[in-house]
Design a protein around this motif. Sequence first.
Motif, PDB file in Angstrom:
ATOM      1  N   ARG A 155       0.833  -1.214   0.000  1.00 30.67           N
ATOM      2  CA  ARG A 155       0.000   0.000   0.000  1.00 30.67           C
ATOM      3  C   ARG A 155       0.862   1.256   0.000  1.00 30.67           C
ATOM      4  NH1 ARG A 155      -3.728  -1.920   3.916  1.00 30.67           N
ATOM      5  NH2 ARG A 155      -2.492  -0.800   5.412  1.00 30.67           N
ATOM      6  N   TRP A 156       1.926   1.261   0.811  1.00 25.98           N
ATOM      7  CA  TRP A 156       2.815   2.418   0.877  1.00 25.98           C
ATOM      8  C   TRP A 156       3.460   2.657  -0.490  1.00 25.98           C
ATOM      9  CZ3 TRP A 156       8.003   3.011  -0.069  1.00 25.98           C
ATOM     10  CH2 TRP A 156       8.526   4.267   0.224  1.00 25.98           C
TER      11      TRP A 156
ATOM     12  N   GLU B   6       2.344   1.806  -3.462  1.00 26.73           N
ATOM     13  CA  GLU B   6       1.335   2.307  -4.401  1.00 26.73           C
ATOM     14  C   GLU B   6       1.003   3.768  -4.120  1.00 26.73           C
ATOM     15  OE1 GLU B   6      -1.980  -0.344  -4.114  1.00 26.73           O
ATOM     16  OE2 GLU B   6      -0.838  -2.023  -4.959  1.00 26.73           O
ATOM     17  N   LYS B   7       0.903   4.116  -2.840  1.00 29.27           N
ATOM     18  CA  LYS B   7       0.544   5.479  -2.445  1.00 29.27           C
ATOM     19  C   LYS B   7       1.631   6.471  -2.820  1.00 29.27           C
ATOM     20  CE  LYS B   7       0.997   6.839   1.794  1.00 29.27           C
ATOM     21  NZ  LYS B   7       0.918   6.944   3.238  1.00 29.27           N
ATOM     22  N   THR B   8       2.880   6.070  -2.705  1.00 28.07           N
ATOM     23  CA  THR B   8       3.979   6.990  -2.962  1.00 28.07           C
ATOM     24  C   THR B   8       4.464   6.969  -4.413  1.00 28.07           C
ATOM     25  OG1 THR B   8       5.616   5.364  -2.256  1.00 28.07           O
ATOM     26  CG2 THR B   8       4.803   6.902  -0.587  1.00 28.07           C
TER      27      THR B   8
END
Length: 75
Positions: free
Chosen positions: A64-65, A67-69
């Motif tokens: 998730r991190w 993908e988010k960044t």
Amino acid sequence: MTAGDTNGAGPRERNTSCLLLDIPASGLFLGLTVWQVRGLIASGELHVVPVGRKLYLRRQTLSRWAEKTEGKHRV
């Protein structure tokens, strides 16, 4: 197989298919150094699962991190 035998797996060949990853395996999973992962933990960007005195990160949290960044930082 002896207690110290790792079947030829060096430090860059850790198993990253587990649900919880320690900091070195998390770095390998993300393509970051241990110190970069520690910095993300210290800044609150990555949340850990403490187990005794060790810190683990959930594989899903790391994905998730990432993908988010994605696309946020310029090279």
